[in-house]
Design a protein around this motif. Structure first.
Motif, mmCIF file in Angstrom:
data_model
loop_
_atom_site.group_PDB
_atom_site.id
_atom_site.type_symbol
_atom_site.label_atom_id
_atom_site.label_comp_id
_atom_site.label_asym_id
_atom_site.label_seq_id
_atom_site.Cartn_x
_atom_site.Cartn_y
_atom_site.Cartn_z
ATOM 1 N N UNK A 66 41.443 44.351 27.715
ATOM 2 C CA UNK A 66 41.836 44.157 29.215
ATOM 3 C C UNK A 66 40.712 43.433 29.692
ATOM 4 N N UNK A 67 40.963 42.519 30.546
ATOM 5 C CA UNK A 67 40.133 41.829 31.595
ATOM 6 C C UNK A 67 40.213 42.226 33.196
ATOM 7 N N UNK A 68 39.065 42.645 33.680
ATOM 8 C CA UNK A 68 39.281 43.022 34.898
ATOM 9 C C UNK A 68 38.739 41.868 35.883
ATOM 10 N N UNK A 69 39.292 41.837 37.026
ATOM 11 C CA UNK A 69 38.822 40.710 38.184
ATOM 12 C C UNK A 69 38.440 41.675 39.298
ATOM 13 N N UNK A 70 37.357 41.570 39.642
ATOM 14 C CA UNK A 70 36.703 42.042 40.913
ATOM 15 C C UNK A 70 36.839 41.237 42.146
ATOM 16 N N UNK A 71 37.689 41.802 43.268
ATOM 17 C CA UNK A 71 37.652 41.042 44.397
ATOM 18 C C UNK A 71 37.849 41.747 45.546
ATOM 19 N N UNK A 72 37.426 41.095 46.563
ATOM 20 C CA UNK A 72 37.563 42.016 48.041
ATOM 21 C C UNK A 72 37.805 40.759 49.171
ATOM 22 N N UNK A 73 38.664 41.103 49.980
ATOM 23 C CA UNK A 73 38.769 40.234 51.309
ATOM 24 C C UNK A 73 37.663 40.051 52.017
ATOM 25 N N UNK A 74 36.583 40.984 51.764
ATOM 26 C CA UNK A 74 35.495 40.862 52.676
ATOM 27 C C UNK A 74 34.643 39.502 52.078
ATOM 28 N N UNK A 75 34.770 39.011 51.083
ATOM 29 C CA UNK A 75 34.069 37.755 50.792
ATOM 30 C C UNK A 75 34.347 36.562 51.663
ATOM 31 N N UNK A 76 35.645 36.820 52.256
ATOM 32 C CA UNK A 76 36.214 35.585 53.109
ATOM 33 C C UNK A 76 35.561 35.749 54.473
ATOM 34 N N UNK A 77 34.919 36.761 54.819
ATOM 35 C CA UNK A 77 34.248 36.826 56.224
ATOM 36 C C UNK A 77 32.893 36.444 56.254
ATOM 37 N N UNK A 78 32.262 35.814 55.132
ATOM 38 C CA UNK A 78 31.216 35.148 55.018
ATOM 39 C C UNK A 78 31.514 33.636 55.489
ATOM 40 N N UNK A 79 31.103 33.460 56.870
ATOM 41 C CA UNK A 79 31.273 32.345 57.259
ATOM 42 C C UNK A 79 30.329 31.197 57.313
ATOM 43 N N UNK A 80 30.473 30.356 56.651
ATOM 44 C CA UNK A 80 29.147 29.269 56.485
ATOM 45 C C UNK A 80 29.306 27.921 57.460
ATOM 46 N N UNK A 81 30.254 28.126 58.391
ATOM 47 C CA UNK A 81 30.519 27.158 59.256
ATOM 48 C C UNK A 81 31.319 25.811 58.793
ATOM 49 N N UNK A 82 31.561 24.975 59.652
ATOM 50 C CA UNK A 82 32.365 23.765 59.584
ATOM 51 C C UNK A 82 31.761 22.803 58.684
#
Length: 312
Positions: free
Chosen positions: A1-17
């Motif tokens: 089995x392959x596991x994928x690790x992810x969390x929506x917290x990564x979307x909160x890293x805002x690098x700007x326009x």
């Protein structure tokens, strides 16, 4: 089995326009993987956050505190390319923690291998400086964790991001227990990664840099990769394989690019797995580094995941 690790917290890293390393990289990838039905075949898990102590195995306390304080005070640039937003410190801890979560799952035989779909990326972050879009060096922290938690003394880090992982190299330049193997465009950012950079002291010979010209063709790239993997990596007899899986060597990547097709990442992944199967019971944990083509990054990730999932 392959596991994928992810969390929506990564979307909160805002690098700007208009920053190439942005949340759309992950949003588009997840939407694509779901529509392609591969997401449903994966064991998707949430990460834990790395502790300050775990991060400090690689980074200085002053560097860690600078990122935390910059986030707490509203954000700001660490250099022209590297931005900290109010949520970036938390996201960075969870990015590093994703690999630690994956390592525990692999070592406990709860999964065969894992891919960490994270941001911010990490391989440019040195033990004293965050740079090149990277805050903490996720793969370096992972290697230190494997060493301390599991008493493993032969780890290989394979880095096929188009940019040289100067931070990873710096961390292990004098460490013979970690073999760092990078193939990258050269000369190019960050200016390191010449073939003469092979390690220092007891670590001499345990850094392998393969600098490539911009017009290196896929068949040549893959031949060099396989040759180095067979001659240098397999002979090292790694007990764990980590991958800094950047997808900006893809031919259409907007800020870098070599000549690789999306399908070539499947080839690289399967060959890496074959070495891991021979040496260390298939123990592989991969993490996202670069890759900035918002439409085609998901296809490159899909090819990588198919290489992790498939029978070898």
């Amino acid at each position: 089995m392959t596991t994928l690790i992810y969390d929506d917290v990564y979307l909160k890293h805002d690098t700007g326009a208009n920053h190439p390393e942005n949340a759309a990289r992950l949003i588009n990838t997840i939407e694509y993987l779901r529509s392609a039905n591969i997401w449903q075949t994966l064991d998707v898990k949430k990460p834990r956050a790395a502790t300050k102590e775990e991060v400090s195995a690689v980074h200085t306390i002053s560097q860690i505190e600078q990122i935390a304080e910059t986030a707490e005070t509203g954000g700001g640039h660490l250099d022209p390319d590297t931005y900290v937003s109010p949520d970036s410190y938390e996201a960075a801890l969870y990015a590093s923690g994703a690999l630690l979560t994956a390592i525990d799952l692999v070592m406990d035989k709860k999964t065969g291998n894992a891919f960490c779909l994270v941001r911010p990326p990490g391989h440019h972050a040195t033990p004293t400086r965050s740079m090149g879009f990277c805050l903490f060096n996720n793969v370096a922290i992972a290697a230190k964790y494997i060493q301390s938690r599991y008493n493993i003394d032969r780890i290989v880090i394979i880095d096929w991001d188009v940019h040289h992982g100067n931070g990873t190299q710096d961390t292990f330049y004098d460490d013979p227990s970690v073999l760092y193997f990078s193939m990258h465009k050269y000369p190019f950012y960050p200016g390191t990664g010449g073939k003469e950079e092979t390690g220092r002291g007891s670590g001499s010979g345990f850094t392998i840099n393969v600098p490539l010209s911009y017009n290196t063709q896929p068949q040549e790239y893959i031949k060099i990769f396989k040759d180095m993997m067979k001659k240098r990596v397999k002979s090292f007899k790694p007990q764990f394989v980590l991958i800094s899986s950047g997808f900006d060597a893809y031919r259409l990547d907007p800020i870098s690019g070599l000549s690789l097709e999306a399908s070539d990442f499947n080839t690289l992944t399967k060959f890496t797995r074959s070495i891991a199967n021979d040496c260390c019971e298939g123990r592989v944990v991969s993490c996202l580094e670069g890759g900035y083509h918002l439409l085609d990054l998901p296809k490159c990730v899909e090819e990588h995941l198919n290489g992790l999932v498939c029978d070898i």
